[in-house]
Every structure is written in C-alpha cells, then in structure tokens.
Design an enzyme around this catalytic site. Structure first.
Site, PDB file in Angstrom:
ATOM      1  N   PRO A 127     -38.758 -37.159  14.954  1.00 51.54           N
ATOM      2  CA  PRO A 127     -37.942 -38.049  15.792  1.00 51.54           C
ATOM      3  C   PRO A 127     -37.203 -37.354  16.936  1.00 51.54           C
ATOM      4  O   PRO A 127     -36.199 -37.883  17.435  1.00 51.54           O
ATOM      5  CB  PRO A 127     -36.943 -38.620  14.777  1.00 51.54           C
ATOM      6  CG  PRO A 127     -36.728 -37.493  13.821  1.00 51.54           C
ATOM      7  CD  PRO A 127     -38.064 -36.785  13.713  1.00 51.54           C
ATOM      8  N   GLU A 128     -37.675 -36.206  17.391  1.00 52.07           N
ATOM      9  CA  GLU A 128     -36.946 -35.446  18.409  1.00 52.07           C
ATOM     10  C   GLU A 128     -36.570 -36.279  19.633  1.00 52.07           C
ATOM     11  O   GLU A 128     -35.448 -36.185  20.149  1.00 52.07           O
ATOM     12  CB  GLU A 128     -37.778 -34.239  18.867  1.00 52.07           C
ATOM     13  CG  GLU A 128     -37.558 -32.979  18.056  1.00 52.07           C
ATOM     14  CD  GLU A 128     -38.487 -32.918  16.857  1.00 52.07           C
ATOM     15  OE1 GLU A 128     -38.595 -31.841  16.257  1.00 52.07           O
ATOM     16  OE2 GLU A 128     -39.090 -33.948  16.518  1.00 52.07           O
ATOM     17  N   LEU A 129     -37.526 -37.040  20.143  1.00 54.79           N
ATOM     18  CA  LEU A 129     -37.255 -37.782  21.375  1.00 54.79           C
ATOM     19  C   LEU A 129     -36.085 -38.737  21.202  1.00 54.79           C
ATOM     20  O   LEU A 129     -35.339 -38.992  22.156  1.00 54.79           O
ATOM     21  CB  LEU A 129     -38.502 -38.558  21.815  1.00 54.79           C
ATOM     22  CG  LEU A 129     -39.737 -37.727  22.168  1.00 54.79           C
ATOM     23  CD1 LEU A 129     -40.832 -38.631  22.720  1.00 54.79           C
ATOM     24  CD2 LEU A 129     -39.390 -36.632  23.172  1.00 54.79           C
TER      25      LEU A 129
END
Length: 260
Positions: A127-129
């Site tokens: 889920p970095e973005l």
C-alpha cells in the site's frame, strides 16, 4: 534485532525487532549485512522469516516523521540495500511468511525465490502509494519480477492487503502451510533447491532471471562455460543415470524426452 540459526547447512534469518519487525534504519542495515554474509559464507541456502504476528509490517513510518529529511537521506539507501541483498543473493532464499507482510515486508518476501505463507490471519500487500510515498526503483523491479508486469501494476495501484488465500490466488506467495509446519516446509524447499541444482548454475540462472536483456547477453559466455563444466564433471551423466536408467529398467517404460 536479527536472529540467525543454522539448520542442516541452511541459515535461518529471523527478524526480531519490536512488535511487528518494522523496517527502520538499523534493521535494514542488519538485513543487508546478514544476507551478504550468508551469501558469501558456507550456508547452502537461506530461510527468511519473522517473529510473533508479523513477518514485517514495512517501513517504520514514525521514524520517518520523527527524523525528517536527514533521516530519509540515510534511510532510503539502507532500505534499497536490504531489498537488494535478498534479491541478489545467489543462493536459494525462501520466505517463511509467518504473519503480516505489508509494504516493505511484502517486497522483502517477493525478493525471495519461493514464498511459503502461514494459513491464518496474516495479510500481505503493497500500500505504499496510499501512504503517499513512491516505491524505490528496486521495489518496483522486485514486485514485477515476483508477480509479472500486469499483476504487479494491479497490486501497486490497488494497494490492498490480501488474506493468505487471496495471496496464493494472486501469486504473492507460492504455497500455504499450517503455522506449526511453516518453518519445516520452508526449510524443505530451501534444502531441495540447494541440493537439486548445482550452486553455480543456480547463481547464474538467478542473475539471468532478474537481469535485463543486456545482463542476459553478457551472461551467455557464463552459460556456455557452465554447460561445458556440466558436460565434463559428471552432473549430466548422473542426471541421465537417474532418469534414463530408471525408465529403461521399468517394464513397458517409454523412452524419456531429452532434457536440455
């Protein structure tokens, strides 16, 4: 921070850093140092796992906020170094995903050659973005390597964390195991890879698989050298004895297909 045990020549690297093995500067540096040492040392293979309910919950965001730009300048090279140390290891590296593997934890697992995840409540995803930060280039490279370009794009843009069953269906992991059998299964896979494939061939093939077209072209001389070695040192003859010989001795056995 990191516990290392050797079982039957296989280095078991266990992340043991806080409640969820969050990737801070010190842990990233320790991962890189440990994996580089094991790759250069006598261990036949590596199993990477975590402790408690997490494989790794990813980047320690609190340290990022607390440390600001100065910390980030030190941290990103260390994070990249940890990813690359796992991804570039020439020996078999198997992930025993004991629990949550989120963001950077997912990338660490994806950098391994084979991923076994515990069936249960653990989740895995990137889920970095949605944290508001981009992926380091090596993380994108690893995710595409593990999932393929289409599935990696979907996983990265979607940013969703997946259950163990979903992770298997979407290719985040290669197989599931009961929690009590997880480490034994990972050790079995690591041992098979280390035993069944000659070490020099595996190291070269891993480089080919993760390299770009130029890397592959540059590696053709090594490919030829390893074929010449195999032709002379008995490994091809041993393979033929195991396969051709056993089929010929079986009643009604059909000729085996050529391998190569």
């Amino acid at each position: 921070m990191i516990e290392v045990d050797v079982t039957d020549g296989i280095g078991v690297v266990r992340l043991a850093h806080g409640k969820v093995n969050a990737l801070d500067l010190e842990l990233c540096r320790a991962i890189e140092e440990t994996l580089r040492d094991l790759d250069a040392g006598p261990a036949r293979a590596v199993v990477l796992t975590g402790t408690g309910r997490a494989f790794s919950a990813g980047v320690d965001l609190a340290r990022i906020v607390e440390g600001g730009a100065g910390y980030v300048d030190d941290y990103l090279p260390a994070l990249t170094g940890a990813f690359r140390a796992v991804f570039e290891a020439g020996k078999p590296v198997v992930a025993a995903v004991n629990g949550h593997a989120i963001a950077g934890g997912c990338v660490l697992a994806a950098a391994c050659d084979h991923r076994v995840m515990a069936a249960g409540t653990g989740t895995i995803g990137v889920p970095e973005l949605y944290v508001g930060v981009p992926f380091p280039a090596v993380a994108l490279e690893i995710m595409e390597y593990a999932l393929g370009p289409v599935a990696a794009r979907r996983a990265i843009l979607d940013g969703r964390n997946h259950t163990a069953a979903e992770a298997l269906a979407h290719g985040f992991v290669d197989e599931l195991a009961e929690p009590g059998e997880l480490l034994d299964r990972a050790l079995a896979v690591a041992g098979r890879l280390a035993t069944a494939v000659p070490a020099d061939v595996l190291r070269h093939t891993k480089r080919q698989l993760r390299g770009d077209a130029d890397d592959r072209r540059e590696g053709e001389a090594t490919t030829a050298r390893l074929w010449r070695t195999a032709a002379a040192d008995g490994r091809i003859e041993a393979f033929m004895a195991r396969t051709v010989g056993s089929r010929r001795s079986s009643p009604g056995g059909s000729p085996p297909p050529a391998a190569g």
